[in-house]
Design a protein around this motif. Structure first.
Motif, mmCIF file in Angstrom:
data_model
loop_
_atom_site.group_PDB
_atom_site.id
_atom_site.type_symbol
_atom_site.label_atom_id
_atom_site.label_comp_id
_atom_site.label_asym_id
_atom_site.label_seq_id
_atom_site.Cartn_x
_atom_site.Cartn_y
_atom_site.Cartn_z
ATOM 1 N N SER A 100 70.740 -14.738 11.242
ATOM 2 C CA SER A 100 71.022 -13.413 11.769
ATOM 3 C C SER A 100 72.195 -13.597 12.725
ATOM 4 N N ILE A 101 73.344 -13.039 12.333
ATOM 5 C CA ILE A 101 74.609 -13.339 13.017
ATOM 6 C C ILE A 101 75.151 -12.106 13.732
ATOM 7 N N PHE A 102 75.748 -12.341 14.885
ATOM 8 C CA PHE A 102 76.363 -11.276 15.667
ATOM 9 C C PHE A 102 77.813 -11.688 15.931
ATOM 10 N N THR A 103 78.765 -10.845 15.500
ATOM 11 C CA THR A 103 80.176 -11.217 15.566
ATOM 12 C C THR A 103 81.045 -9.961 15.695
ATOM 13 N N ASP A 104 82.348 -10.135 15.679
ATOM 14 C CA ASP A 104 83.308 -9.019 15.785
ATOM 15 C C ASP A 104 83.004 -8.160 17.016
ATOM 16 N N TYR A 105 82.729 -8.823 18.131
ATOM 17 C CA TYR A 105 82.408 -8.098 19.361
ATOM 18 C C TYR A 105 83.590 -7.243 19.823
ATOM 19 N N GLU A 106 83.318 -5.986 20.114
ATOM 20 C CA GLU A 106 84.322 -5.065 20.643
ATOM 21 C C GLU A 106 84.719 -5.479 22.061
ATOM 22 N N ARG A 137 81.730 -16.813 24.729
ATOM 23 C CA ARG A 137 83.030 -16.610 24.085
ATOM 24 C C ARG A 137 83.090 -15.290 23.323
ATOM 25 N N TYR A 138 81.948 -14.739 22.950
ATOM 26 C CA TYR A 138 81.894 -13.512 22.155
ATOM 27 C C TYR A 138 82.687 -13.646 20.860
ATOM 28 N N THR A 139 82.468 -14.753 20.166
ATOM 29 C CA THR A 139 83.074 -14.960 18.847
ATOM 30 C C THR A 139 81.999 -14.782 17.781
ATOM 31 N N VAL A 140 80.998 -15.660 17.797
ATOM 32 C CA VAL A 140 79.852 -15.541 16.885
ATOM 33 C C VAL A 140 78.631 -16.164 17.552
#
Length: 152
Positions: free
Chosen positions: A54-60, A125-128
């Motif tokens: 479960s991945i979280f990425t493309d942070y605004e 880092r808010y990358t992934v």
């Protein structure tokens, strides 16, 4: 615990969401439901394992902004992405590994609340960022899910 991870590729399904007003809890629930009801796992070729990512990425911006969530499997190749699914490659690097222990999804929510509270200390880092649902993730009150936070 800090770790250096290699680049990796994932194929799965995705949505754009936000943590605003706990919107993500409802949307992630629907995405998990779709993952299971549509048999997404069986449609993914070249899986490295049965672990679900479960991945979280493309942070605004930070944890308060929009982001993309993907549920799928780590794969050896992105050469064959089935229709309706997404394939992405993610950069490795330095990660802080945390482990959610207990009944899911409550234990995972508790970990994220801790991460958001310690946002500055973690130097995200808010990358992934991602969760890995392996063999121990379906054990009721004894469940364990690893959570990896990209850090500087």
């Amino acid at each position: 615990m800090e770790q250096n991870l290699a680049d990796f590729k994932v194929i799965g399904i995705s949505i754009e969401s936000t943590n605003e007003g706990e919107k993500s809890i409802e949307e992630m629930g629907k995405l998990w439901g779709k993952f299971y009801s549509d048999g997404i796992s069986e449609k993914i070729p070249n899986k490295e394992s049965d672990d679900i990512y479960s991945i979280f990425t493309d942070y605004e911006s930070d944890y308060t902004g929009k982001y993309t969530a993907i549920i799928g499997h780590k794969v050896k190749s992105l050469d064959d992405i089935p229709d309706g699914l997404v394939g992405r490659k993610f950069e490795g690097g330095k990660y802080t590994k945390l482990t959610a222990k207990g009944e899911m999804p409550d234990a995972i929510l508790d970990i994220w609340k801790k991460v958001w509270k310690e946002d500055k200390e973690l130097k995200r880092r808010y990358t992934v960022d991602f969760e890995v649902y392996g063999e121990k993730s379906q054990n009721g009150k004894e469940s364990e899910v690893d959570v990896f936070i990209a850090t500087e």
